[in-house]
Design an enzyme around this catalytic site. Structure first.
Site, short mmCIF file in Angstrom:
data_model
loop_
_atom_site.label_atom_id
_atom_site.label_comp_id
_atom_site.label_asym_id
_atom_site.label_seq_id
_atom_site.Cartn_x
_atom_site.Cartn_y
_atom_site.Cartn_z
N CYS A 6 42.32 49.88 -9.06
CA CYS A 6 42.64 50.92 -10.03
C CYS A 6 42.62 52.29 -9.36
CB CYS A 6 41.65 50.87 -11.18
SG CYS A 6 39.95 50.99 -10.62
N LYS A 47 33.75 37.74 -20.77
CA LYS A 47 34.88 36.90 -20.36
C LYS A 47 35.45 37.45 -19.05
CE LYS A 47 39.32 36.76 -20.86
NZ LYS A 47 39.63 36.17 -19.55
N GLU A 77 38.57 50.92 -19.12
CA GLU A 77 38.87 51.40 -17.77
C GLU A 77 40.19 50.75 -17.39
OE1 GLU A 77 37.01 53.48 -16.13
OE2 GLU A 77 35.26 53.47 -17.43
N GLU A 92 52.06 51.83 -11.78
CA GLU A 92 51.05 51.21 -10.94
C GLU A 92 51.66 49.97 -10.26
OE1 GLU A 92 47.76 49.32 -13.01
OE2 GLU A 92 46.38 50.38 -11.70
#
Ligand code: NAD
Length: 505
Positions: free
Chosen positions: A301, A192, A267, A401
């Site tokens: 990331c 997906k 991850e 983040e």
């Protein structure tokens, strides 16, 4: 007034035909029940790019059933490593043949610059080649020293059916960090992609079919976390989930998968520090800082989103980073000279801005940027290169983040302080150290909590080297030999030689 930034205006808006994106289930392309669709517009240009089948729970289930039947049928897992490798190499060639088409759609859906998208597609093809090498060299262990009557072998077997869920920031590349390794191991999958960047994964599905993949080995279901992602992470016929995305969704997936005890490899996010000691070679470090924070508009990331600078050089570093930031070409992602394109959507742009506003309200100094960027000819979301100093480690901008082109600057005096700051965030994806002293680099590399450490460089990447995080940056590894191990189960076979078993009774 001269603009303080380097801007690449749009010469013309793209006039591509709308791309219709479907599911791939059991080797057949299909739309959603009742014709349900959703749309994706270019975040840079505003134009309609794709109309996508909106996956339902029933379609996710059908895809899982197809993957299960393909795995249990044993056709794919039963091939030799040589045969699987030949297939993966064939896919790599097809990716290269189709790179222009793939790169253009990647740009239009993600907003990333075309030169970068092309490099990512080529990098992805290289990963498929590397996975082919792993497929041929995959083996377990043998134990020949358990006594003269015993021989044992440890077999490596494919784990089974894998749900692969990917984010929007590197759609084709991240799919290629997972699917070829799962296939090399002999697994089957249901993929997906992100609802924001669905098209290039669908093209990959076309290439897999063209290369002759048996029906059901790779299935693709388009749509949203709810319902498609939910079914993929909770269904009893799925053995493993391989997820890349936010830490928040990663935690939810761990919980959802726990009921059926699936393996989850994840991850997740990062707040990656680059630490500059006073003897750092600044010509290289400054360029790497600018690259680290603006690459992919900071929506990465691995973004080097905070620098931790020795106080003796902090003023010079901050000034030089701000100066170089002004020279980075931001603008139309379809222009070959652009290095930084659009932000993924307006809501995300607003979130980036709120981090800067909150920091400013808390007493931080915005050295550069801090606001949306006007690019002539484009109405999409762009954010200015931004450098924020005068921070305390507790501020959200220094530990969360931001996922935008926003650099947080912190300072230190001693190695212990630098380590405490670097390890102070909940993340542990990657870290960097800049010093001309090998002892400083080695000590930092051993003490920092991160899955990858770069010394005197930033964000080099190789298919051969494992990548992943510690702490809240995830579990497991991708790439390298470890990337294959994730998709393997271990079976121990103990064999007695002759009728040598001692009786119990
Ligand atoms: P996201 O977590 O919002 O979405 C990722 C994927 O999960 C999408 O396909 C989404 O549809 C799906 N999803 C959403 N809710 C779900 C649910 N409840 N169950 C199952 N699937 C669900 O992340 P994003 O915004 O697409 O990507 C940005 C994030 O990804 C950032 O945090 C970034 O750091 C992270 N990321 C990490 C790496 C890495 O290798 N560590 C690489 C790239 C991106």
């Amino acid at each position: 007034m001269d603009t303080p930034y380097t801007l690449i205006p749009a010469e013309a808006l793209p006039e591509d035909a709308v791309n219709n994106v479907q599911h791939l289930i059991n080797g057949e392309w299909c739309g959603s029940e009742g014709g349900a669709t959703f749309e994706r517009h270019s975040p840079a240009h505003g134009t309609l790019v794709s109309r996508i089948a909106r996956g339902s729970a029933a379609e996710a289930e059908a895809a899982i059933r197809a993957a299960r039947a393909a795995f249990d049928g044993g056709e794919w897992a039963g091939l030799s490593g040589k045969e699987r490798a030949a297939f993966l190499l064939n896919v790599a060639d097809l990716i290269i043949e189709n790179r222009t088409r793939i790169a253009r759609l990647e740009v239009l859906e993600s907003g990333k610059p075309i030169s970068q998208a092309e490099a990512e597609i080529e990098g992805a093809a290289d990963i498929w080649r590397y996975a082919a090498a792993l497929a041929r060299t995959l083996h377990g262990d043998s134990h020949n020293s358990l006594g003269k009557d015993m021989l044992a072998v440890v077999l490596k077997e494919p784990i089974g059916v894998v749900s692969i869920i990917t984010p929007w920031n590197f759609p084709f590349l991240i799919a290629s960090q997972k699917i070829p390794f799962a296939l090399a191991a002999g697994c089957t999958c249901v993929v997906k992609p992100s609802e924001l960047t669905p098209s290039t994964t669908a093209i990959l599905g076309e290439l897999l079919m063209e290369a002759g993949l048996p029906a059901g080995v790779v299935n693709i279901v388009q749509g949203f976390g709810d319902p498609v992602g939910n079914v993929l992470t909770t269904h009893e016929a799925v053995d493993m989930v391989s997820f890349t995305g936010s830490t928040q969704v990663g935690k939810a997936i761990e919980k959802a998968a726990a009921d059926t005890l699936k393996k989850v490899s994840s991850e997740l996010g990062g707040k990656n520090p680059q630490v500059l000691f006073a003897d750092a070679y600044l010509d290289s470090a400054i360029d790497a800082i600018v690259f680290g924070i603006y690459f992919n508009a900071g929506e990465c990331c691995n973004s080097g989103s905070r620098i931790i600078v020795h106080e003796d050089i902090a003023e010079e570093v901050t000034r030089r980073v701000a100066e170089l930031s002004r020279k980075v070409p931001f603008g139309d992602p379809l222009h070959p000279d652009t290095k930084v394109g659009a932000i993924i959507h307006q809501g995300h742009q607003d979130k980036i801005q709120s981090y800067v506003r909150d920091a400013e309200a808390g007493g931080a100094k915005v050295e550069l940027g801090g606001a949306p960027l006007e690019v002539p000819g484009l109405e999409g979301a762009f954010f200015a290169p931004t450098v924020v100093s005068g921070l305390t480690p507790e501020m959200p901008i220094a530990r969360e983040e931001v996922f935008g082109p926003v650099l947080a600057v912190l300072t230190f005096k001693t190695m212990d302080e630098a380590i405490a700051l670097a390890n102070g965030a909940s993340y542990g994806l990657s870290a960097g150290v800049w010093s001309e002293n090998i002892h400083t680099c080695l000590e930092f590399s051993r003490r920092v909590q991160a899955g990858t450490v770069w010394t005197n460089t930033w964000m080099d990447g190789f298919a051969e080297l494992p990548f992943g995080g510690v702490k809240e940056s995830g579990q497991g590894r991708e790439l390298g030999r470890y990337g294959l191990e994730e998709f393997l189960e271990v079976k121990t076979v103990q064999m007695r030689i002759g009728r040598t078993r001692a009786k119990w009774v």
